[in-house]
Design a protein around this motif. Structure first.
Motif, PDB file in Angstrom:
ATOM      1  N   LEU A   1       0.852  -1.178   0.000  1.00 23.71           N
ATOM      2  CA  LEU A   1       0.000   0.000   0.000  1.00 23.71           C
ATOM      3  C   LEU A   1       0.895   1.236   0.000  1.00 23.71           C
ATOM      4  O   LEU A   1       1.930   1.262   0.674  1.00 23.71           O
ATOM      5  N   GLY A   2       0.509   2.277  -0.740  1.00 22.71           N
ATOM      6  CA  GLY A   2       1.316   3.482  -0.709  1.00 22.71           C
ATOM      7  C   GLY A   2       0.946   4.486  -1.767  1.00 22.71           C
ATOM      8  O   GLY A   2      -0.027   4.316  -2.509  1.00 22.71           O
ATOM      9  N   MET A   3       1.785   5.522  -1.863  1.00 16.80           N
ATOM     10  CA  MET A   3       1.568   6.601  -2.824  1.00 16.80           C
ATOM     11  C   MET A   3       2.841   7.446  -2.922  1.00 16.80           C
ATOM     12  O   MET A   3       3.696   7.399  -2.037  1.00 16.80           O
ATOM     13  N   PRO A   4       3.006   8.230  -3.986  1.00 15.54           N
ATOM     14  CA  PRO A   4       4.112   9.188  -4.031  1.00 15.54           C
ATOM     15  C   PRO A   4       3.944  10.200  -2.903  1.00 15.54           C
ATOM     16  O   PRO A   4       2.854  10.738  -2.696  1.00 15.54           O
ATOM     17  N   ALA A   5       5.022  10.467  -2.161  1.00 13.23           N
ATOM     18  CA  ALA A   5       4.816  11.243  -0.937  1.00 13.23           C
ATOM     19  C   ALA A   5       5.898  12.261  -0.617  1.00 13.23           C
ATOM     20  O   ALA A   5       5.594  13.326  -0.077  1.00 13.23           O
ATOM     21  N   LEU A   6       7.181  11.984  -0.901  1.00 15.21           N
ATOM     22  CA  LEU A   6       8.233  12.804  -0.298  1.00 15.21           C
ATOM     23  C   LEU A   6       9.431  12.951  -1.213  1.00 15.21           C
ATOM     24  O   LEU A   6       9.934  11.974  -1.753  1.00 15.21           O
ATOM     25  N   ARG A   7       9.890  14.183  -1.363  1.00 19.50           N
ATOM     26  CA  ARG A   7      11.106  14.451  -2.108  1.00 19.50           C
ATOM     27  C   ARG A   7      12.227  14.828  -1.145  1.00 19.50           C
ATOM     28  O   ARG A   7      11.974  15.302  -0.028  1.00 19.50           O
ATOM     29  N   ARG A   8      13.472  14.608  -1.574  1.00 24.52           N
ATOM     30  CA  ARG A   8      14.627  14.966  -0.756  1.00 24.52           C
ATOM     31  C   ARG A   8      14.633  16.470  -0.483  1.00 24.52           C
ATOM     32  O   ARG A   8      14.375  17.272  -1.375  1.00 24.52           O
ATOM     33  N   GLY A   9      14.942  16.820   0.750  1.00 19.51           N
ATOM     34  CA  GLY A   9      15.023  18.225   1.123  1.00 19.51           C
ATOM     35  C   GLY A   9      13.725  18.815   1.615  1.00 19.51           C
ATOM     36  O   GLY A   9      13.701  19.980   2.037  1.00 19.51           O
ATOM     37  N   ASP A  10      12.634  18.051   1.602  1.00 16.05           N
ATOM     38  CA  ASP A  10      11.360  18.560   2.090  1.00 16.05           C
ATOM     39  C   ASP A  10      11.452  18.804   3.600  1.00 16.05           C
ATOM     40  O   ASP A  10      11.929  17.942   4.343  1.00 16.05           O
ATOM     41  N   PRO A  11      11.007  19.957   4.085  1.00 18.96           N
ATOM     42  CA  PRO A  11      11.082  20.235   5.531  1.00 18.96           C
ATOM     43  C   PRO A  11      10.247  19.284   6.381  1.00 18.96           C
ATOM     44  O   PRO A  11      10.456  19.202   7.601  1.00 18.96           O
ATOM     45  N   ASP A  12       9.314  18.564   5.779  1.00 18.56           N
ATOM     46  CA  ASP A  12       8.515  17.592   6.532  1.00 18.56           C
ATOM     47  C   ASP A  12       9.226  16.256   6.717  1.00 18.56           C
ATOM     48  O   ASP A  12       8.662  15.339   7.327  1.00 18.56           O
ATOM     49  N   PHE A  13      10.447  16.126   6.221  1.00 14.48           N
ATOM     50  CA  PHE A  13      11.150  14.849   6.313  1.00 14.48           C
ATOM     51  C   PHE A  13      11.253  14.358   7.757  1.00 14.48           C
ATOM     52  O   PHE A  13      10.970  13.195   8.056  1.00 14.48           O
ATOM     53  N   PHE A  14      11.642  15.230   8.664  1.00 20.00           N
ATOM     54  CA  PHE A  14      11.878  14.785  10.038  1.00 20.00           C
ATOM     55  C   PHE A  14      10.580  14.424  10.769  1.00 20.00           C
ATOM     56  O   PHE A  14      10.540  13.394  11.454  1.00 20.00           O
ATOM     57  N   PRO A  15       9.502  15.201  10.668  1.00 18.17           N
ATOM     58  CA  PRO A  15       8.242  14.726  11.263  1.00 18.17           C
ATOM     59  C   PRO A  15       7.770  13.397  10.676  1.00 18.17           C
ATOM     60  O   PRO A  15       7.267  12.530  11.411  1.00 18.17           O
ATOM     61  N   LEU A  16       7.940  13.207   9.385  1.00 15.13           N
ATOM     62  CA  LEU A  16       7.531  11.950   8.766  1.00 15.13           C
ATOM     63  C   LEU A  16       8.418  10.799   9.232  1.00 15.13           C
ATOM     64  O   LEU A  16       7.940   9.684   9.479  1.00 15.13           O
ATOM     65  N   LEU A  17       9.719  11.053   9.360  1.00 17.22           N
ATOM     66  CA  LEU A  17      10.650  10.032   9.828  1.00 17.22           C
ATOM     67  C   LEU A  17      10.322   9.606  11.253  1.00 17.22           C
ATOM     68  O   LEU A  17      10.239   8.401  11.553  1.00 17.22           O
ATOM     69  N   VAL A  18      10.135  10.576  12.132  1.00 21.01           N
ATOM     70  CA  VAL A  18       9.840  10.260  13.526  1.00 21.01           C
ATOM     71  C   VAL A  18       8.496   9.554  13.634  1.00 21.01           C
ATOM     72  O   VAL A  18       8.344   8.558  14.355  1.00 21.01           O
TER      73      VAL A  18
END
Length: 431
Positions: free
Chosen positions: A264-281
């Motif tokens: 299950l999934g979708m296109p979601a995140l590009r490198r350098g996006d400021p939301d990377f860390f909230p999504l990672l955590v």
């Protein structure tokens, strides 16, 4: 306080601070236009070099699926005056190692060599020849093309490979990330296609050089010039077009395998996006934290519907996927899918608990030094920073950026990047 105890405390605090500090990264550009990142490290007499080109599979082009992988596969199998056996023998004689690979964005060539001049010099000259003067011998091309076709045919029988190809094609409709090689597409390639792909994509302007190890800045500058001055000249770094979000939906593919494969999934995140860390955590709590993640607890521990279940974000030059994956018995596929969707829906609505948030931060920050405990790992991180043009203090601020994430940040980031109406589902199972 006892002065001795105070000194010990200050030393421990300093050690803890340094353990979270990233390496000092220097950046410049060669005269030919290649980007260079360098970390000076004299702890071992070793130099690691990685040269990345914007020459991943997303750059295959219409009707040429497989050419990027085939080009990289035979790039280091022939240079002027030396065949693949002679290259391997020469590298073994000087104690150097060549490696690398290709993904959707990058084609990489990596060298590890001893830093002594009599070892480093020949190794770097070999790398220069491989990058600038690959011969692509006809016999080697024919052999590797046949191997690739055979591997692709074998993959068509495996449920995991079938699921993955269908999943990416569903997420990235009419987009380069959704294009994949087939036996037919690779069969249609000629040696001239590989030669042309190298000339167009392995250029100085599309190259990033990462150097880590026992060199001075002046020596590193010389190495970077040596490796890039002879590269083909071409246009600047090419971007990948922004994918359109899929309309969602579910695809079921019959297969006689004992286990059902669910994605299950979708296109979601590009490198350098400021939301990377909230999504990672957040993802650590959702499905990236192993046995402490919600998906593992609900799908496996409480209901026994899967041996393992995971989720992750794969940021790319353009929107890389958010993915949940699991395997289960065919008879349990529908139940497992239902629970997985329920867990995701709850997480999107509520985010992690404060307890889950703190556990995620503790693990991610605590394990961070392990990401930088060798030259090779430092090289991988520096190469990523260079290719995707991330800030030079990316590693220095990594723990800080994780620590400041809140539950509200996670909920907001997930609402922006994981939208149920765009989620695609692929199930490979029996009738």
């Amino acid at each position: 306080m006892n002065p001795c105890m105070l000194l010990i405390g200050l030393c421990l605090a300093l050690v803890a601070q340094l353990s979270h500090a990233g390496p000092k990264i220097e950046r410049w550009q060669t005269t030919s236009g290649a980007r260079v990142l360098f970390v000076e490290n004299h702890s071992l007499p070793i130099v690691d070099v990685q040269v990345d080109f914007a020459a991943g599979t997303a750059h295959d082009g219409e009707g040429k699926a497989g050419v990027a992988s085939l080009t990289r596969g035979i790039l280091d199998l022939g240079v002027p005056g030396m065949d693949e056996t002679q290259i391997a023998s020469r590298m073994a004689d000087i104690g150097a190692l060549l490696s690398g690979g290709v993904d959707m964005d990058r084609a990489s060539v990596t060298l590890r060599t001893l830093s002594m001049a009599d070892k480093r010099g020949p190794a770097l000259e070999m790398l220069r020849a491989i990058l600038s003067q690959p011969q692509f011998p006809a016999a080697v091309f024919d052999r590797e093309q046949a191997r690739s076709i055979s591997a692709l045919k074998e993959a068509l029988t495996r449920p995991d490979a079938i699921a993955s190809k269908a999943f990416w094609a569903a997420m990235y409709v009419s987009h380069p990330y959704g294009r994949y090689a087939t036996p037919e597409s690779v069969s249609s390639l000629a040696r001239a296609d590989v030669v042309a792909f190298h000339a167009t994509h392995y250029t100085a302007q599309r190259a990033t050089v990462a150097i880590v190890g026992d060199l001075s800045r002046a020596q590193a500058e010389s190495v970077a010039e040596q490796l890039t001055v002879g590269l083909p000249s071409g246009p600047a770094m090419a971007g990948v077009v922004l994918p359109k979000l899929p309309s969602g939906g579910e695809q079921r593919i019959a297969h006689p395998a004992v286990q059902a494969h669910l994605l299950l999934g979708m296109p979601a995140l590009r490198r350098g996006d400021p939301d990377f860390f909230p999504l990672l955590v957040g993802n650590y709590s959702l499905g990236g934290g192993g046995f402490v993640s919600r998906l593992m607890k609900e799908v496996r521990d409480k209901r026994g519907l899967a041996y393992s279940v995971h989720s992750y974000f794969m940021p790319l030059q353009q929107l890389g996927p958010f993915q949940i994956g699991l395997q289960t018995k065919k008879a349990q596929a529908n139940d497992a899918l239902k629970v997985t969707r329920e867990v995701l829906a709850t997480f999107l609505a509520e985010g992690p608990s404060e307890t889950e948030l703190q556990a995620a931060k503790q693990n991610l920050i605590g394990s961070f030094p392990l990401r930088l405990d060798s030259n090779r790992k430092i090289l991988e991180n520096v190469a990523l920073i260079g290719f995707y043009d991330l800030p030079l203090d990316y590693l220095d601020r990594y723990p800080e950026n994780i620590e400041k994430v809140t539950v509200a940040d996670i909920k907001a980031a997930y609402s922006r990047h994981v939208r149920p109406e765009h989620l695609v589902t692929v199930v490979v199972a029996g009738e």
